[in-house]
Design a protein around this motif. Structure first.
Motif, PDB file in Angstrom:
ATOM      1  N   THR A 110     -42.929 -19.618   8.916  1.00 46.14           N
ATOM      2  CA  THR A 110     -44.185 -20.357   8.854  1.00 46.14           C
ATOM      3  C   THR A 110     -45.159 -19.665   9.794  1.00 46.14           C
ATOM      4  O   THR A 110     -44.807 -19.323  10.931  1.00 46.14           O
ATOM      5  N   LEU A 111     -46.377 -19.430   9.292  1.00 52.01           N
ATOM      6  CA  LEU A 111     -47.420 -18.757  10.061  1.00 52.01           C
ATOM      7  C   LEU A 111     -48.462 -19.781  10.481  1.00 52.01           C
ATOM      8  O   LEU A 111     -49.015 -20.484   9.633  1.00 52.01           O
ATOM      9  N   GLU A 112     -48.698 -19.874  11.781  1.00 55.42           N
ATOM     10  CA  GLU A 112     -49.638 -20.872  12.295  1.00 55.42           C
ATOM     11  C   GLU A 112     -50.596 -20.256  13.305  1.00 55.42           C
ATOM     12  O   GLU A 112     -50.192 -19.405  14.092  1.00 55.42           O
ATOM     13  N   PRO A 113     -51.841 -20.728  13.303  1.00 54.52           N
ATOM     14  CA  PRO A 113     -52.736 -20.350  14.392  1.00 54.52           C
ATOM     15  C   PRO A 113     -52.428 -21.230  15.597  1.00 54.52           C
ATOM     16  O   PRO A 113     -51.938 -22.341  15.447  1.00 54.52           O
ATOM     17  N   VAL A 114     -52.688 -20.719  16.761  1.00 54.61           N
ATOM     18  CA  VAL A 114     -52.562 -21.514  17.979  1.00 54.61           C
ATOM     19  C   VAL A 114     -53.766 -21.151  18.834  1.00 54.61           C
ATOM     20  O   VAL A 114     -54.272 -20.029  18.763  1.00 54.61           O
ATOM     21  N   PHE A 115     -54.264 -22.101  19.575  1.00 56.76           N
ATOM     22  CA  PHE A 115     -55.484 -21.858  20.331  1.00 56.76           C
ATOM     23  C   PHE A 115     -55.177 -21.790  21.813  1.00 56.76           C
ATOM     24  O   PHE A 115     -55.162 -22.799  22.494  1.00 56.76           O
TER      25      PHE A 115
END
Length: 152
Positions: A110-115
Motif C-alpha cells: 500500500t502506497l500512502e502519503p505522509v506529512f
C-alpha cells in the motif's frame, strides 16, 4: 472485528476527546477503521455518523480498508517536496502500478502519503513498514522494493 470495536468503545468512549484515541486504537488493532464501525463510534460518542466519517476521511493516517501486507509512506511535506518527493511519488506510483492511497493488485504494498517524517535535512524520506529511509532516489526506491518483495 465487531468485538474489537466494542472492546475499544467500552474502554474509551467515556474519555474526554475520545474520538481520535478510538480511531487510532482501531487502526492499530485492525489495520483500518471499518466503515461499519463509524455508526457504532458515533452512537457511543453522541456524534453524527457524518462527524465521525469526516474525521476518518480528513486525516490521511486513517484507512477505511485494510492495507497491503507492506506499507510504504512517502513524505509530502514542503522540505521533501523541494528535494524531489513529488517525482519520487510519481515514480513509486508507476513502479508499483497503484496510485497514492492505493494498494498493488497483488495486495502486497500500500502506497500512502505522509506529512512530515521529521527528516527535513535528509529529504526526500519515506518509511517501509515503519522503517525510515532518508535521501531516497528513484533508484533507491526500486532497490527497497526489490528487497521487500524478495523477503529480505
Amino acid at each position: 472485528m465487531a468485538g474489537v470495536v466494542q472492546d475499544v468503545l467500552a474502554r474509551r468512549a467515556a474519555d474526554d476527546g475520545a474520538l481520535l484515541p478510538i480511531l487510532h486504537e482501531l487502526q492499530d488493532r485492525i489495520g483500518h477503521v471499518p466503515a461499519q464501525a463509524v455508526q457504532d463510534i458515533a452512537q457511543a460518542l453522541n456524534l453524527s455518523r457524518a462527524e465521525v466519517h469526516g474525521v476518518v476521511t480528513y486525516y490521511h493516517h486513517f484507512r477505511d480498508r485494510p492495507a497491503g501486507r507492506h506499507v510504504v509512506q512517502i513524505c509530502r511535506a514542503e522540505a521533501c517536496q523541494s528535494m524531489g518527493a513529488d517525482a519520487l511519488m510519481a515514480h513509486a506510483e508507476l513502479r508499483l502500478g497503484c496510485p497514492s492511497h492505493g494498494t498493488t493488485a497483488d495486495g502486497e504494498v500500500t502506497l500512502e502519503p505522509v506529512f512530515c517524517l521529521g527528516l527535513c535535512a535528509s529529504s526526500p524520506a519515506l518509511t517501509v513498514d515503519g522503517e525510515v529511509h532518508a535521501r531516497v532516489t528513484p533508484r533507491r526506491f526500486d532497490a527497497l522494493m526489490a528487497e521487500l518483495r524478495s523477503g529480505q
